[in-house]
Design an enzyme around this catalytic site. Structure first.
Site, mmCIF file in Angstrom:
data_model
loop_
_atom_site.group_PDB
_atom_site.id
_atom_site.type_symbol
_atom_site.label_atom_id
_atom_site.label_comp_id
_atom_site.label_asym_id
_atom_site.label_seq_id
_atom_site.Cartn_x
_atom_site.Cartn_y
_atom_site.Cartn_z
ATOM 1 N N GLY A 59 86.337 21.816 -37.866
ATOM 2 C CA GLY A 59 84.915 21.598 -37.565
ATOM 3 C C GLY A 59 84.690 20.237 -38.813
ATOM 4 O O GLY A 59 85.720 19.928 -39.698
ATOM 5 N N CYS A 86 92.418 24.007 -39.026
ATOM 6 C CA CYS A 86 91.963 23.073 -39.829
ATOM 7 C C CYS A 86 90.819 23.270 -40.915
ATOM 8 O O CYS A 86 91.101 23.956 -41.664
ATOM 9 C CB CYS A 86 91.580 22.033 -38.822
ATOM 10 S SG CYS A 86 91.298 20.266 -39.392
ATOM 11 N N TYR A 87 89.469 22.775 -40.380
ATOM 12 C CA TYR A 87 88.406 23.522 -41.256
ATOM 13 C C TYR A 87 88.520 24.978 -41.611
ATOM 14 O O TYR A 87 88.367 25.676 -42.391
ATOM 15 C CB TYR A 87 87.151 23.256 -40.685
ATOM 16 C CG TYR A 87 86.023 23.679 -41.461
ATOM 17 C CD1 TYR A 87 85.266 22.985 -42.575
ATOM 18 C CD2 TYR A 87 85.399 24.902 -41.400
ATOM 19 C CE1 TYR A 87 84.554 23.357 -43.414
ATOM 20 C CE2 TYR A 87 84.493 25.092 -42.045
ATOM 21 C CZ TYR A 87 83.819 24.544 -43.340
ATOM 22 O OH TYR A 87 83.022 25.089 -44.003
ATOM 23 N N HIS A 177 96.013 20.918 -35.183
ATOM 24 C CA HIS A 177 95.324 21.436 -33.988
ATOM 25 C C HIS A 177 96.384 22.003 -32.890
ATOM 26 O O HIS A 177 96.666 20.915 -32.073
ATOM 27 C CB HIS A 177 94.493 20.668 -33.340
ATOM 28 C CG HIS A 177 93.057 20.235 -34.377
ATOM 29 N ND1 HIS A 177 92.054 20.948 -34.231
ATOM 30 C CD2 HIS A 177 92.936 19.463 -35.363
ATOM 31 C CE1 HIS A 177 91.093 20.562 -35.206
ATOM 32 N NE2 HIS A 177 91.721 19.931 -35.737
ATOM 33 N N GLU A 179 95.974 23.286 -30.187
ATOM 34 C CA GLU A 179 95.282 23.521 -28.838
ATOM 35 C C GLU A 179 95.497 22.136 -28.167
ATOM 36 O O GLU A 179 95.184 22.070 -26.892
ATOM 37 C CB GLU A 179 93.691 24.043 -29.222
ATOM 38 C CG GLU A 179 92.934 23.032 -29.563
ATOM 39 C CD GLU A 179 92.775 23.420 -31.195
ATOM 40 O OE1 GLU A 179 93.928 23.979 -31.747
ATOM 41 O OE2 GLU A 179 92.062 22.944 -32.079
ATOM 42 N N SER A 230 74.895 25.570 -2.014
ATOM 43 C CA SER A 230 75.054 24.146 -1.745
ATOM 44 C C SER A 230 76.089 23.594 -1.009
ATOM 45 O O SER A 230 76.321 22.560 -0.416
ATOM 46 C CB SER A 230 74.998 23.396 -3.036
ATOM 47 O OG SER A 230 75.941 23.552 -3.825
ATOM 48 N N GLY A 232 78.806 23.578 -2.789
ATOM 49 C CA GLY A 232 79.626 22.942 -3.992
ATOM 50 C C GLY A 232 80.561 24.379 -4.393
ATOM 51 O O GLY A 232 80.105 25.768 -3.916
ATOM 52 N N VAL A 233 81.473 24.190 -5.100
ATOM 53 C CA VAL A 233 82.290 25.373 -5.451
ATOM 54 C C VAL A 233 81.757 26.485 -6.299
ATOM 55 O O VAL A 233 81.977 27.828 -5.836
ATOM 56 C CB VAL A 233 83.765 24.931 -6.274
ATOM 57 C CG1 VAL A 233 83.537 24.212 -7.399
ATOM 58 C CG2 VAL A 233 84.718 25.996 -6.249
ATOM 59 N N ASP A 234 80.875 26.121 -7.217
ATOM 60 C CA ASP A 234 80.208 27.231 -8.284
ATOM 61 C C ASP A 234 79.241 27.983 -7.140
ATOM 62 O O ASP A 234 79.466 29.239 -7.443
ATOM 63 C CB ASP A 234 79.467 26.510 -9.214
ATOM 64 C CG ASP A 234 80.190 25.590 -9.840
ATOM 65 O OD1 ASP A 234 81.462 25.623 -9.849
ATOM 66 O OD2 ASP A 234 79.710 24.730 -10.877
ATOM 67 N N SER A 235 78.580 27.302 -6.399
ATOM 68 C CA SER A 235 77.421 28.116 -5.697
ATOM 69 C C SER A 235 78.405 28.933 -4.675
ATOM 70 O O SER A 235 77.936 30.278 -4.243
ATOM 71 C CB SER A 235 76.277 27.422 -5.018
ATOM 72 O OG SER A 235 76.723 26.520 -3.931
ATOM 73 N N SER A 236 79.403 28.301 -4.196
ATOM 74 C CA SER A 236 80.160 29.006 -2.827
ATOM 75 C C SER A 236 80.693 30.397 -3.652
ATOM 76 O O SER A 236 80.679 31.483 -3.063
ATOM 77 C CB SER A 236 81.010 28.097 -2.217
ATOM 78 O OG SER A 236 80.311 27.000 -1.775
ATOM 79 N N LYS A 376 85.561 26.210 -15.083
ATOM 80 C CA LYS A 376 85.716 25.709 -13.854
ATOM 81 C C LYS A 376 86.949 25.765 -13.111
ATOM 82 O O LYS A 376 86.975 26.147 -11.905
ATOM 83 C CB LYS A 376 85.572 24.112 -13.826
ATOM 84 C CG LYS A 376 85.373 23.350 -12.507
ATOM 85 C CD LYS A 376 84.052 23.410 -12.077
ATOM 86 C CE LYS A 376 83.601 22.520 -11.036
ATOM 87 N NZ LYS A 376 82.032 22.609 -10.672
#
Ligand code: XMP
Length: 520
Positions: A59, A86-87, A177, A179, A230, A232-236, A376
């Protein structure tokens, strides 16, 4: 959310730019984690969450300031492994009796080489197989003294306490870090950490699917749910998961506002009706939207008109279904993480994004958001598990206002048709050249200008269009895609030859910022 049966790791966020990457790395290891800002973490919160381990993120603050953010003391009494980054390392030291100094002239940003120190540390299994380990540092302050229960296991020229641990309590802290990609072996640290904390890797998409389906059944009972689909992948994926959980209690509403791409409505409807036998309303409302947009050329006005009509239409169709109690939305985890803001203050509205916000309250519906825990790419692999075809899974994002924001100036049906045809050729070219998956988003914009050209022996006076293609990680920033000249000229030739109404093609080489991805 907290009743999910999987093992959990808690990430306490102190506002690092890369906290989400920690979560990504852990999910890759099939470990479920939740990120929460330090402000909400109380002793009770932790007791209820029951994490098997805790990570303290980096942070921007300095632990040397009086009001420096801290986790609650209780975390050190839970008898679970803790990793400070780190922080997170500095705050651990401050609370456990070490010392931190301001980095005067010794700040380290970028790559650093670590050397191993002292004896064996389980966190470092697979590390230091060559003499040095490359890591990525980004810090001003540094730890200058460690408490007696801690030892140093790795150092860099500027960070003598780059890796420290209290082996008896499984407390670990690193200055760098692990990550980020610039710490190439970083994933091994996380792998070792979760292993020693007892994680069994129970976070898999198939277990997630089973658990979520069960949870949805309990939550929804025999009520009805509507879902805006729609394609799109999320709504599907939201729709497929709910369909699997509650079958015909789900009705999806697909709003065709007349601003979709070529064959888009047919493809989506066919796929969901034929393959999944789903209750699906095809709301053909192009007249309504295009009439309301007539004569409008201001981008914000267009967006507002579409946003409002979308809600009206959705509500109209939802009202026709008896007994609806829930509205399903494809909200993802990055949308729900409460980010830690040190600067505060409202940000400027660049564009009014289109969504169905406000609908649930207006309609007295409860929200179901079965993807709230997922990133995602996890949604994509869940889509895969649910049998969603690859063309749907890998689709580029398509904005709610559709082609309206790719048609600067007044929107007319003839212009939309020209745009659709040009866009279909462009995407076909991208697919043929095997570039679709490398590109975040690609589309054509029809420009509100006509230009003079010559085809055969004749003068033409037709529209110009521009091609847009960008790479991006999250749509927040983007670079234009470096197509080859061959690709561009081949595509321009095809569009001009095959699309009536376009006689000039340009390529947009603006990055974001200063541009935005869409033109409006
Ligand atoms: P901009 O143009 O703001 O776009 O750089 C960033 C990403 O957001 C998409 N976008 C939208 N998506 N509703 C959406 O669902 C909207 O109103 C909207 N406006 C832009 C855009 O396509 C890009 O992926």
């Amino acid at each position: 959310m907290n009743n999910m049966p999987h093992q959990k790791l808690l990430i306490i966020d102190f506002g690092s730019q890369v906290t989400q990457l920690i979560a990504r790395r852990l999910r890759e290891l099939n470990v479920f984690c939740e990120i929460h800002p330090y402000q909400v973490i109380t002793a009770q919160f932790i007791t209820e969450l029951k994490p098997l381990a805790i990570i303290l993120s980096g942070g921007p603050a300095s632990v040397l300031n009086n009001d420096a953010p801290r986790p609650p003391e209780i975390i050190f009494e839970l008898n679970i492994p803790i990793l400070g980054i780190c922080y997170g390392q500095q705050v651990m030291m401050k609370m456990l009796g070490g010392e931190v100094e301001q980095g005067q002239g010794t700040a380290e940003f970028g790559k650093a080489l670590l050397t191993q120190k002292n004896g064996y540390l389980n966190l470092l299994d697979g590390w230091f197989e060559s003499e040095h380990e490359q890591v990525w540092m980004s810090h001003g302050d540094h730890v200058s003294k460690i408490p007696s229960s801690f030892e140093a296991f790795g150092s860099s020229p500027n960070a003598p306490f780059a890796i420290i641990a209290d082996r008896s309590r499984n407390f670990f802290a690193v200055q760098f870090h692990p990550e980020v990609h610039h710490t190439p072996n970083g994933i091994r640290l996380y792998e070792n950490f979760v292993k020693l904390a007892g994680f069994t890797g129970d976070w898999t998409m198939s277990s997630y699917q089973e658990n979520t389906i069960q949870k949805l059944r309990n939550e929804i009972g025999d009520n009805k749910v509507i879902c805006g689909l729609s394609g799109g992948v999320d709504s599907s994926v939201t729709a497929l998961l709910l369909h699997k959980a509650i079958g015909d209690q789900l009705t999806c509403v697909f709003v065709d506002q007349g601003l979709l791409r070529k064959h888009e409505a047919d493809d989506v409807i066919k796929m969901f009706r034929q393959h999944y036998n789903m209750q699906l309303v095809h709301a053909k409302e192009d007249e309504l939207f295009l009439n309301a947009l007539k004569g409008q050329s201001d981008p914000e006005k267009k967006r507002k008109i579409i946003g409002k009509l979308f809600i009206d239409v959705f509500q109209k169709y939802a009202n026709k279904i008896d007994g609806v109690k829930f509205l399903a939305q494809g909200t993802l985890y990055p949308d729900v993480i409460e980010s830690v803001s040190f600067s505060g203050g409202p940000s400027v509205t660049i564009k009014s994004h289109h969504n169905v916000g406000g609908l649930p309250e207006k309609m007295g519906l409860k929200l179901v958001e079965p993807l709230r825990e997922l990133f995602k790419d996890e949604v994509r692999s869940l889509g895969h598990e649910l049998g969603l075809p690859d063309v749907f899974i890998g689709r580029h994002p398509f904005p709610g206002p559709g082609l309206a924001i790719r048609c600067p100036g007044e929107i007319t049906r003839p212009k939309l048709n020209i745009l659709r045809n040009a866009d279909a050729i462009y995407i076909d070219q991208i697919r043929k050249h095997g570039l679709y998956d490398e590109i975040w988003q690609a589309f054509v914009v029809i420009l509100p200008v006509r230009t003079v050209g010559v085809m055969g022996d004749n003068r033409t006076y037709d529209y110009a269009c521009t091609l847009r293609a960008v790479t991006s990680v999250d749509g927040m920033t983007a670079d234009y895609y470096p197509f080859s000249h061959n690709f561009l000229s081949e595509t321009a030739t095809r569009i001009i030859n095959e699309v009536e109404g376009i006689n000039r093609v340009t390529y947009d080489i603006t990055s974001k910022p200063p541009g935005t991805i869409e033109w409006e």
